[in-house]
Design a protein around this motif. Structure first.
Motif, short mmCIF file in Angstrom:
data_model
loop_
_atom_site.label_atom_id
_atom_site.label_comp_id
_atom_site.label_asym_id
_atom_site.label_seq_id
_atom_site.Cartn_x
_atom_site.Cartn_y
_atom_site.Cartn_z
N GLY A 1 0.79 -1.22 0.00
CA GLY A 1 0.00 0.00 0.00
C GLY A 1 0.83 1.27 0.00
N LEU A 2 0.29 2.28 -0.68
CA LEU A 2 0.95 3.59 -0.76
C LEU A 2 0.26 4.59 0.17
CD1 LEU A 2 1.27 4.02 -4.63
CD2 LEU A 2 3.15 3.68 -3.02
N THR A 3 1.06 5.43 0.79
CA THR A 3 0.55 6.60 1.50
C THR A 3 1.51 7.74 1.19
OG1 THR A 3 1.85 6.24 3.51
CG2 THR A 3 -0.34 5.19 3.42
N LYS A 4 1.11 8.92 1.54
CA LYS A 4 1.98 10.08 1.30
C LYS A 4 3.32 9.92 2.02
CE LYS A 4 1.78 15.09 1.17
NZ LYS A 4 1.72 15.29 -0.25
N SER A 5 3.31 9.29 3.17
CA SER A 5 4.53 9.22 3.98
C SER A 5 5.42 8.01 3.72
CB SER A 5 4.15 9.25 5.46
OG SER A 5 3.39 8.11 5.78
N ASN A 6 4.93 6.97 3.01
CA ASN A 6 5.74 5.75 2.95
C ASN A 6 6.47 5.53 1.63
OD1 ASN A 6 3.84 4.77 1.14
ND2 ASN A 6 3.50 2.86 2.23
N SER A 7 6.38 6.46 0.71
CA SER A 7 7.06 6.21 -0.57
C SER A 7 7.40 7.52 -1.27
CB SER A 7 6.17 5.38 -1.48
OG SER A 7 5.15 6.18 -2.03
N ASN A 8 8.16 7.38 -2.34
CA ASN A 8 8.48 8.54 -3.16
C ASN A 8 7.61 8.55 -4.42
OD1 ASN A 8 9.69 6.36 -4.39
ND2 ASN A 8 11.56 7.44 -4.93
N PHE A 9 6.44 7.93 -4.34
CA PHE A 9 5.51 7.83 -5.46
C PHE A 9 5.22 9.19 -6.10
CE2 PHE A 9 0.97 8.14 -6.66
CZ PHE A 9 0.97 7.31 -7.77
N GLU A 10 4.83 10.16 -5.28
CA GLU A 10 4.47 11.48 -5.83
C GLU A 10 5.68 12.18 -6.44
OE1 GLU A 10 0.88 13.64 -3.97
OE2 GLU A 10 2.03 12.82 -2.28
N THR A 11 6.83 12.03 -5.85
CA THR A 11 8.05 12.63 -6.39
C THR A 11 8.37 12.06 -7.77
OG1 THR A 11 8.92 12.94 -4.16
CG2 THR A 11 10.51 13.02 -5.97
N VAL A 12 8.30 10.73 -7.89
CA VAL A 12 8.59 10.08 -9.17
C VAL A 12 7.54 10.47 -10.21
CG1 VAL A 12 8.83 7.87 -10.37
CG2 VAL A 12 9.82 8.17 -8.09
#
Length: 193
Positions: free
Chosen positions: A175-186
Motif C-alpha cells: 500500500g501507498l501513503t503520502k509518507s511511505n514512498s516517493n511515489f508522488e516525487t517520481v
C-alpha cells in the motif's frame, strides 16, 4: 503494402520489448534465489529486484476498462501511465484508495492516465464501486497482466509508473501513503520529462 510492413514492424518491436523485459526480469530476479517467500529478507530482496526493473521499456499490454475503453501501452506513449493492481478484498488496496484519489485530483489537468487493474470480474467491481470511490479507470480481470506480463507476483496492491517514453520509473508492492514512498516525487519527475 506499406500498412503490412508497418504491422510487421510494430509486432517485431513489441516482441523485442517483451523479450528484453523478460530477459532483464530473469537477471534481476536472481537476487530472490534461495530466499524464503515472506521472510524479512524476501521483502528486502523483492525491492532490490523491482528497482532493477526501473528504466526498462514496458512490456506490451492491452486492456479494456469497465467503460469499454480499449487501451494499449504503445498508444499511451507521450503520457505518463500509473498502473495500480488490486482486488476488492485486499485491505491495503482499499486503504490506499483515498490517497490515490487525491493524486488523481491533483493531476486531473496533466497528461497522465490512471489505470486500476483488478483481479476480479466486471460484476464484482461494479458492485464494489457503488460503495467505494476509486477515481482510476478500472480494468476487470487483469490479474494475469501483473503476473504474466510484468512477472510480478503475490503482493497486492502493486503500483507502477510508466514515463512518456514507455519506460518503467517506479514499482511499489504494498500500500501507498503520502509518507511511505516517493511515489508522488517520481510521478512529478515523469510528468516533467
Amino acid at each position: 503494402m506499406k500498412s503490412i510492413h508497418f504491422v510487421v514492424l510494430f509486432f517485431i518491436s513489441s516482441l523485442s520489448y517483451g523479450q528484453r523485459y523478460a530477459e532483464q526480469h530473469k537477471k534481476c530476479s536472481e537476487v530472490l534465489k534461495d530466499v524464503a517467500i515472506g521472510s524479512d529478507v524476501f521483502w528486502e530482496k523483492l525491492k532490490t529486484r523491482d528497482n532493477c526493473l526501473v528504466g526498462l521499456e514496458t512490456p506490451s499490454f492491452e486492456v479494456t476498462t469497465l467503460k469499454n475503453e480499449k487501451l494499449r501501452n504503445t498508444n499511451l506513449r507521450g503520457k505518463v501511465v500509473v498502473l495500480n493492481f488490486w482486488f476488492t478484498r485486499c485491505a491495503p488496496c482499499i486503504e490506499e484508495m483515498p490517497f490515490l484519489n487525491k493524486v488523481v485530483a491533483k493531476h486531473k489537468n496533466d497528461e497522465v492516465v490512471f489505470l486500476s487493474i483488478a483481479n476480479e470480474d466486471a460484476a464484482q467491481l461494479k458492485k464494489f464501486l457503488q460503495t467505494t470511490k476509486f477515481d482510476f479507470k478500472v480494468v476487470p480481470d487483469g490479474g494475469r497482466i501483473l503476473m504474466d506480463t510484468f512477472k510480478l507476483f503475490s503482493a497486492w496492491p502493486t503500483t507502477i509508473i510508466i514515463d512518456r517514453q514507455g519506460k518503467i520509473r517506479f514499482i511499489n508492492q504494498g500500500g501507498l501513503t503520502k509518507s511511505n514512498s516517493n511515489f508522488e516525487t517520481v510521478l512529478k519527475q515523469a510528468l516533467k520529462r
